[in-house]
Design a protein around this motif. Structure first.
Motif, PDB file in Angstrom:
ATOM      1  N   TRP A  78       0.807  -1.234   0.000  1.00 26.71           N
ATOM      2  CA  TRP A  78       0.000   0.000   0.000  1.00 26.71           C
ATOM      3  C   TRP A  78       0.838   1.281   0.000  1.00 26.71           C
ATOM      4  CZ3 TRP A  78      -4.391   0.832  -1.994  1.00 26.71           C
ATOM      5  CH2 TRP A  78      -5.491   0.006  -1.824  1.00 26.71           C
ATOM      6  N   PRO A  79       1.861   1.423   0.888  1.00 28.09           N
ATOM      7  CA  PRO A  79       2.556   2.711   0.929  1.00 28.09           C
ATOM      8  C   PRO A  79       3.169   3.098  -0.419  1.00 28.09           C
ATOM      9  CG  PRO A  79       3.199   1.330   2.788  1.00 28.09           C
ATOM     10  CD  PRO A  79       2.368   0.474   1.887  1.00 28.09           C
ATOM     11  N   GLN A  86      -0.290   9.109  -5.891  1.00 26.76           N
ATOM     12  CA  GLN A  86      -0.319  10.539  -5.546  1.00 26.76           C
ATOM     13  C   GLN A  86       0.590  11.319  -6.480  1.00 26.76           C
ATOM     14  OE1 GLN A  86      -1.487  10.807  -0.894  1.00 26.76           O
ATOM     15  NE2 GLN A  86       0.653  10.411  -1.291  1.00 26.76           N
ATOM     16  N   GLN A  87       1.753  10.736  -6.776  1.00 27.87           N
ATOM     17  CA  GLN A  87       2.679  11.438  -7.683  1.00 27.87           C
ATOM     18  C   GLN A  87       2.079  11.555  -9.073  1.00 27.87           C
ATOM     19  OE1 GLN A  87       6.676   9.906  -7.725  1.00 27.87           O
ATOM     20  NE2 GLN A  87       6.837  10.226  -5.516  1.00 27.87           N
ATOM     21  N   GLN A  88       1.467  10.486  -9.541  1.00 26.28           N
ATOM     22  CA  GLN A  88       0.905  10.502 -10.897  1.00 26.28           C
ATOM     23  C   GLN A  88      -0.248  11.486 -11.013  1.00 26.28           C
ATOM     24  OE1 GLN A  88      -0.425   6.672 -12.462  1.00 26.28           O
ATOM     25  NE2 GLN A  88      -1.485   7.657 -14.179  1.00 26.28           N
ATOM     26  N   THR A  89      -1.127  11.508 -10.010  1.00 26.53           N
ATOM     27  CA  THR A  89      -2.383  12.258 -10.163  1.00 26.53           C
ATOM     28  C   THR A  89      -2.359  13.616  -9.474  1.00 26.53           C
ATOM     29  OG1 THR A  89      -3.282  11.256  -8.154  1.00 26.53           O
ATOM     30  CG2 THR A  89      -3.727  10.109 -10.221  1.00 26.53           C
ATOM     31  N   ALA A  90      -1.388  13.841  -8.611  1.00 26.33           N
ATOM     32  CA  ALA A  90      -1.347  15.054  -7.765  1.00 26.33           C
ATOM     33  C   ALA A  90      -2.603  15.157  -6.894  1.00 26.33           C
ATOM     34  CB  ALA A  90      -1.154  16.308  -8.606  1.00 26.33           C
ATOM     35  N   ASP A  94      -5.345   9.759   1.466  1.00 28.08           N
ATOM     36  CA  ASP A  94      -4.948   9.729   2.878  1.00 28.08           C
ATOM     37  C   ASP A  94      -4.739   8.298   3.346  1.00 28.08           C
ATOM     38  OD1 ASP A  94      -5.155  12.407   2.705  1.00 28.08           O
ATOM     39  OD2 ASP A  94      -6.921  12.618   3.980  1.00 28.08           O
ATOM     40  N   TYR A  95      -3.487   7.858   3.265  1.00 23.52           N
ATOM     41  CA  TYR A  95      -3.096   6.546   3.796  1.00 23.52           C
ATOM     42  C   TYR A  95      -2.347   6.810   5.089  1.00 23.52           C
ATOM     43  CZ  TYR A  95      -0.641   2.088   4.269  1.00 23.52           C
ATOM     44  OH  TYR A  95      -0.145   0.893   4.744  1.00 23.52           O
ATOM     45  N   LEU A 166      -9.127   7.654  -2.383  1.00 19.85           N
ATOM     46  CA  LEU A 166      -8.439   6.679  -3.240  1.00 19.85           C
ATOM     47  C   LEU A 166      -9.192   6.453  -4.562  1.00 19.85           C
ATOM     48  CD1 LEU A 166      -6.274   4.344  -3.590  1.00 19.85           C
ATOM     49  CD2 LEU A 166      -8.030   2.835  -2.669  1.00 19.85           C
ATOM     50  N   LEU A 167     -10.521   6.285  -4.462  1.00 21.96           N
ATOM     51  CA  LEU A 167     -11.273   5.894  -5.669  1.00 21.96           C
ATOM     52  C   LEU A 167     -11.232   6.981  -6.761  1.00 21.96           C
ATOM     53  CD1 LEU A 167     -14.224   4.074  -3.854  1.00 21.96           C
ATOM     54  CD2 LEU A 167     -12.351   2.992  -5.121  1.00 21.96           C
TER      55      LEU A 167
END
Ligand code: FAD
Length: 362
Positions: A78-79, A86-90, A94-95, A166-167
């Motif tokens: 997961w991490p 997060q990097q791809q989508t900006a 919240d993990y 996430l979704l």
């Protein structure tokens, strides 16, 4: 059939498994089409209702060892996956890996002891390092709001993820990866074929991740109703999921951004999707109030109901055959198990890719 070593993949069901698989496979270079019966922006699957806890130890109390083992594997992935996403989508996902806390009222102290004994029996000595008894002071250091409880258990390795973040992040990533998205398009899955209102389309590989929508194809698949409430109050600040052990009902409270807390969940043998019952509302609310009376002034922001897709033994299934993979039965463990199951499916896909490549050479 495609003429390269990448596959043309059709996935039916854009819930948790469908989105994750579509993201991973498109990221690896496969050409992916994703068919969803509902709306993509407002998912209707169990993925949208869930509390997002990734808690292999807490679940082990009720579940067999494989759930724990797959869950521990997922915790490894997961991490890294969340960072990548997060990097791809900006977009923030919240993990949080801050562990979780189990508490019981003084009269129910046996519940904590029973929990510990059960885990000892299932895990043996491996267990001791993962489970930490907290006295009142240690408990308050971790969760000041739990001052009225004199002891608890801390499960440091457990995590949780905000599914409502996430979704949409996965959806954005799918668009960036040029996944062909078909919403409001109910589909049927066959080896190498997806049938929908668009007609019958051919793929090198079809993946069925329709959750309860695959009920007619997977023997014994059933729905288990779950109800949760979302409340909001600036008065209470929990730092991690808290579970209240009680002889009659179990409550969890998962803190989210904006002073919100997800509380849940009922588990009812039924595939009824009607709104939350008064009884469940009262049980969840009073259990929450018993954690801290300041919850009494919390505002009820949302109630959610959905059915978890479950097999007869409550274990997940990854059925593989030429041209068709079915991943289902994630029950109450979708977020706990998804990365491990995605990896199982991915290794099957590597095998099918090699078989296709060999067939094209000969
Ligand atoms: C109240 C509640 C709390 C939960 N809490 C947690 C938790 O804290 N931690 C955890 O790990 N798990 C939790 N879960 C379980 C988790 O939500 C599920 O295990 C997970 O969502 C299952 O994922 P899935 O992709 O298999 O199915 P789903 O998420 O249900 O997705 C299936 C998708 O397939 C689509 N579909 C159906 N039929 C068709 C069709 N014919 N054609 C195309 N698309 C179709 C549906 O519309 C849906 O979008 C919870 C579940 C509930 C209900």
């Amino acid at each position: 059939m495609s003429t390269h070593s990448y596959l043309k993949v059709g996935i039916a069901g854009a819930g948790l498994m469908g989105r994750l698989l579509a993201w991973r496979l498109s990221g690896a270079g496969h050409t992916v089409s994703l068919f969803e019966a509902g709306n993509l922006e407002n998912p209707v699957g169990a993925c949208q209702t869930a509390a997002g806890m990734i808690s292999p130890l807490s679940e082990l109390f009720h579940c067999p060892l494989p759930i724990y083992q797959l869950g521990m594997q997922s915790l490894q992935h997961w991490p890294q996956w969340v960072d990548q996403l997060q990097q791809q989508t900006a977009l923030p996902v919240d993990y949080r890996q801050s562990g979780s806390i189990l508490i019981a009222h003084p009269q129910d102290r046996n519940e904590l002891l029973q929990f510990q004994q059960e885990l000892n029996a299932k895990l043996g000595s491996e267990n001791s390092a993962q489970l930490q008894w907290l006295d009142n002071l240690a408990l308050q250091n971790l969760e000041p709001e739990l001052e009225r409880f004199d002891q608890g258990l801390f499960l440091a390795s457990e995590a949780d993820i905000d599914n409502r973040k996430l979704l949409p992040a996965l959806l954005r990533a799918l668009k960036q990866n040029r996944v062909q998205l078909y919403e409001n398009t109910a589909a049927e899955c066959h080896p190498g074929k997806v049938a929908s209102a668009r007609g019958s389309e051919s793929f090198d590989l079809v993946i069925d991740t329709r959750g309860l929508g695959a009920r007619t194809q997977i023997q014994g698949l059933r729905g288990v109703r779950g109800e949760v409430m979302v409340v909001e109050t600036p008065e209470i600040r929990l730092n991690r999921p808290v579970r209240l052990l009680h002889p009659r009902y179990q409550l969890y409270a998962v803190p989210r951004a904006n002073n919100r807390t997800v509380i849940g969940a009922t588990e009812i043998e039924s595939d009824d999707l009607s709104p939350i019952s008064l009884r469940s509302t009262m049980e969840l609310s009073s259990a929450l109030y018993s954690i801290h009376p300041a919850f009494a002034e919390a505002r009820v922001i949302e109630t959610r109901v959905n059915c978890r897709p479950a097999t007869m033994d409550n274990l997940p299934v990854v059925e593989t055959g030429p041209g068709l993979i079915r991943v289902n039965g994630l029950f109450r463990h979708g977020y706990l198990l998804a990365p491990a199951l995605v990896q199982k499916a991915e290794s099957e896909i590597v095998k099918q890719t090699q078989t296709l490549a060999t067939a094209q050479v000969t």
